[in-house]
Design a protein around this motif. Structure first.
Motif, PDB file in Angstrom:
ATOM      1  N   GLY A 246       0.837  -1.152  -0.008  1.00  0.00           N
ATOM      2  CA  GLY A 246      -0.044  -0.141   0.153  1.00  0.00           C
ATOM      3  C   GLY A 246       0.946   1.353  -0.088  1.00  0.00           C
ATOM      4  O   GLY A 246       2.158   1.210   0.397  1.00  0.00           O
ATOM      5  N   SER A 247       0.281   2.205  -0.375  1.00  0.00           N
ATOM      6  CA  SER A 247       1.105   3.591  -0.355  1.00  0.00           C
ATOM      7  C   SER A 247       0.577   4.702   0.419  1.00  0.00           C
ATOM      8  O   SER A 247       0.998   5.871   0.417  1.00  0.00           O
ATOM      9  N   ASN A 248      -0.779   4.786   0.862  1.00  0.00           N
ATOM     10  CA  ASN A 248      -1.507   5.913   1.567  1.00  0.00           C
ATOM     11  C   ASN A 248      -0.927   6.230   2.852  1.00  0.00           C
ATOM     12  O   ASN A 248      -0.839   7.256   3.094  1.00  0.00           O
ATOM     13  N   ILE A 249      -0.728   5.095   3.543  1.00  0.00           N
ATOM     14  CA  ILE A 249      -0.563   5.058   5.097  1.00  0.00           C
ATOM     15  C   ILE A 249       0.799   4.909   5.295  1.00  0.00           C
ATOM     16  O   ILE A 249       1.385   3.931   5.003  1.00  0.00           O
ATOM     17  N   LEU A 250       1.492   5.766   5.921  1.00  0.00           N
ATOM     18  CA  LEU A 250       2.978   5.432   6.164  1.00  0.00           C
ATOM     19  C   LEU A 250       3.284   4.222   7.148  1.00  0.00           C
ATOM     20  O   LEU A 250       4.269   3.559   6.820  1.00  0.00           O
ATOM     21  N   HIS A 251       2.320   4.064   7.929  1.00  0.00           N
ATOM     22  CA  HIS A 251       2.571   2.891   8.743  1.00  0.00           C
ATOM     23  C   HIS A 251       2.411   1.547   8.187  1.00  0.00           C
ATOM     24  O   HIS A 251       3.024   0.644   8.500  1.00  0.00           O
ATOM     25  N   MET A 252       1.496   1.454   7.243  1.00  0.00           N
ATOM     26  CA  MET A 252       1.244   0.314   6.497  1.00  0.00           C
ATOM     27  C   MET A 252       2.394   0.107   5.433  1.00  0.00           C
ATOM     28  O   MET A 252       2.806  -1.091   4.944  1.00  0.00           O
ATOM     29  N   GLU A 253       2.905   1.129   5.057  1.00  0.00           N
ATOM     30  CA  GLU A 253       4.084   1.258   4.002  1.00  0.00           C
ATOM     31  C   GLU A 253       5.396   0.581   4.812  1.00  0.00           C
ATOM     32  O   GLU A 253       6.060  -0.359   4.388  1.00  0.00           O
ATOM     33  N   PHE A 254       5.515   0.686   6.076  1.00  0.00           N
ATOM     34  CA  PHE A 254       6.590   0.389   6.753  1.00  0.00           C
ATOM     35  C   PHE A 254       6.423  -0.626   7.890  1.00  0.00           C
ATOM     36  O   PHE A 254       6.695  -0.586   9.038  1.00  0.00           O
TER      37      PHE A 254
ATOM     38  N   THR B 213       9.540   8.707  18.702  1.00  0.00           N
ATOM     39  CA  THR B 213       8.420   8.340  19.375  1.00  0.00           C
ATOM     40  C   THR B 213       7.073   9.055  19.214  1.00  0.00           C
ATOM     41  O   THR B 213       5.916   8.437  18.837  1.00  0.00           O
ATOM     42  N   LEU B 214       7.330  10.426  18.965  1.00  0.00           N
ATOM     43  CA  LEU B 214       6.091  11.073  18.210  1.00  0.00           C
ATOM     44  C   LEU B 214       5.816  10.563  16.766  1.00  0.00           C
ATOM     45  O   LEU B 214       4.523  10.506  16.491  1.00  0.00           O
ATOM     46  N   PHE B 215       6.680  10.495  16.031  1.00  0.00           N
ATOM     47  CA  PHE B 215       6.412   9.939  14.619  1.00  0.00           C
ATOM     48  C   PHE B 215       5.535   8.698  14.624  1.00  0.00           C
ATOM     49  O   PHE B 215       4.629   8.119  14.073  1.00  0.00           O
ATOM     50  N   ILE B 216       6.125   7.791  15.819  1.00  0.00           N
ATOM     51  CA  ILE B 216       5.367   6.306  15.794  1.00  0.00           C
ATOM     52  C   ILE B 216       3.904   6.663  16.236  1.00  0.00           C
ATOM     53  O   ILE B 216       2.869   6.017  15.749  1.00  0.00           O
ATOM     54  N   VAL B 217       3.600   7.320  17.266  1.00  0.00           N
ATOM     55  CA  VAL B 217       2.398   7.609  17.741  1.00  0.00           C
ATOM     56  C   VAL B 217       1.263   8.265  16.919  1.00  0.00           C
ATOM     57  O   VAL B 217       0.264   7.840  16.600  1.00  0.00           O
ATOM     58  N   TYR B 218       1.829   8.981  16.190  1.00  0.00           N
ATOM     59  CA  TYR B 218       1.267   9.887  15.038  1.00  0.00           C
ATOM     60  C   TYR B 218       1.439   9.395  13.570  1.00  0.00           C
ATOM     61  O   TYR B 218       1.380  10.093  12.498  1.00  0.00           O
ATOM     62  N   HIS B 219       1.730   8.042  13.380  1.00  0.00           N
ATOM     63  CA  HIS B 219       2.202   7.464  12.245  1.00  0.00           C
ATOM     64  C   HIS B 219       1.054   7.515  11.003  1.00  0.00           C
ATOM     65  O   HIS B 219       1.396   7.719   9.933  1.00  0.00           O
ATOM     66  N   THR B 220      -0.350   7.921  11.265  1.00  0.00           N
ATOM     67  CA  THR B 220      -1.295   7.772  10.505  1.00  0.00           C
ATOM     68  C   THR B 220      -1.457   9.183   9.751  1.00  0.00           C
ATOM     69  O   THR B 220      -2.071   9.394   8.782  1.00  0.00           O
ATOM     70  N   ASP B 221      -0.692  10.131  10.373  1.00  0.00           N
ATOM     71  CA  ASP B 221      -0.909  11.638   9.910  1.00  0.00           C
ATOM     72  C   ASP B 221      -0.036  11.928   8.791  1.00  0.00           C
ATOM     73  O   ASP B 221       1.287  11.637   9.064  1.00  0.00           O
ATOM     74  N   ASN B 222      -0.151  12.641   7.562  1.00  0.00           N
ATOM     75  CA  ASN B 222       0.721  12.839   6.697  1.00  0.00           C
ATOM     76  C   ASN B 222       1.737  14.017   7.100  1.00  0.00           C
ATOM     77  O   ASN B 222       2.749  14.102   6.579  1.00  0.00           O
ATOM     78  N   ALA B 223       1.485  14.296   8.271  1.00  0.00           N
ATOM     79  CA  ALA B 223       2.264  15.714   8.870  1.00  0.00           C
ATOM     80  C   ALA B 223       3.521  14.944   9.247  1.00  0.00           C
ATOM     81  O   ALA B 223       4.722  15.513   9.176  1.00  0.00           O
TER      82      ALA B 223
END
Length: 325
Positions: free
Chosen positions: A10-18, A184-194
């Motif tokens: 998938g390509s839309n959600i960063l968490h799913m990408e990785f 840590t913040l990136f993992i917590v908010y992994h679904t946000d494109n920000a």
């Protein structure tokens, strides 16, 4: 945020990408070296897990040797080598996470370990935190080393009063705290494109910062060199410029190895559903190999450019060989 996917779907959600382990458990695809061609004519090259494991182990050993060499040799106890040591630690985080992840995937693939979704999610988060910390800290220490070389060249007489050991340690602690916090913040908010925007913005900002410093260094280095040579004191200038050239090489290798990954992130933001972008997404495994290669190449650059470090590494290898007899 998952930065180590081996089965990109998938390509839309960063968490799913990785998210390699969970998607690996879902598909359990066997990695092969031949490319798979989809209906759009895109070729997806699959990398054997054994290659990831081999490169990870080699990189891990190399970076451990660099760290031990800097610790052992008192001549290398200076701010610049402290920063290089931290850069080696950042590379080591990539190697450790890659080795651990690959071992779990291989064990599961051969039916030697039963892994549950909850266990996989926790392992993914740990791996992601390590790699995200590595990205942020690597970029930060490249900037720090560039600033250190800049001060060495243009404020040579005041260098030891500006870049003291205490300040170097304070910078190191600050960088690591910021890296761990941001990961840590990136993992917590992994679904946000920000999250992706922040990573790309940080990458671009550090590149501009380094480019400006290096451009200024190399434009004015010739003038400074002539002035110092007139007083027959060109040794320090030569040493400083050698350090600047070394870090320029490190920065260039970093851009080549990490550039495709950050382009991948940019395309996720700009064209997640475009067929051509999806073709690019399918080669994510190649980008991972490049990232691991960066961790593998950096220690070779240190050894090649620093005679003192090279000598200490040779002594460490000789001692290890003697103990193995």
């Amino acid at each position: 945020m998952e930065i180590s996917n081996r089965s990109l779907h998938g390509s839309n959600i960063l968490h799913m990408e990785f998210s390699p382990l969970i998607e690996f458990m879902e598909d359990n695809e066997t990695n092969i070296t031949n490319g798979d061609q989809n209906t759009l004519g895109c070729v997806q090259t699959r990398i054997p897990q054994e290659l990831f494991l081999t490169l990870g182990i080699i990189s891990l050993v190399e970076n451990i040797l660099v760290i031990l060499a800097i610790i052992r040799n008192r001549n290398l106890h200076s701010p610049m080598y402290y920063f290089i040591c931290c850069l080696a630690v950042s590379d080591m985080l990539v190697s450790v996470s890659n080795v651990v992840e690959t071992i779990f995937m291989l064990l599961n693939d051969h039916g030697l370990m039963d892994m549950y979704p909850g266990m996989l999610r926790h392992l993914d988060n740990v791996i992601d935190a390590m790699i995200c910390s590595s990205v942020v800290s690597s970029l930060s220490f490249l900037c720090t080393i560039a600033a250190d070389r800049y001060i060495t060249i243009f404020y040579a007489l005041r260098y030891h009063s500006i870049m003291t050991t205490q300040r170097a340690i304070a910078i190191i602690v600050t960088v690591w705290c910021a890296s761990i916090t941001s990961s840590t913040l990136f993992i917590v908010y992994h679904t946000d494109n920000a999250v992706i925007v922040c990573l790309v913005a940080f990458f671009c900002t550090t590149l501009v910062f380094n480019a400006v410093l290096y451009l200024h260094m190399f434009l004015l280095a010739h003038v400074h060199s002539r002035r110092i040579m007139a007083f027959h004191k060109n040794r320090r200038q030569s040493t400083s410029m050698k350090g600047a050239i070394t870090l320029t090489i490190l920065l260039g290798v970093f851009i080549v190895c990490w550039g495709p990954f950050f382009l991948h992130l940019i395309l996720i933001l700009t064209c997640p559903n475009n067929p051509l972008c999806n073709c690019y997404f399918r080669n994510f495994n190649l980008f991972l190999i490049l990232i691991i290669c960066n961790s593998l190449i950096d220690p070779l650059i240190y050894a090649y450019r620093s005679k003192e470090l090279r000598k200490t590494l040779q002594e460490l290898l000789l001692c290890s060989w003697c103990l193995g007899l």
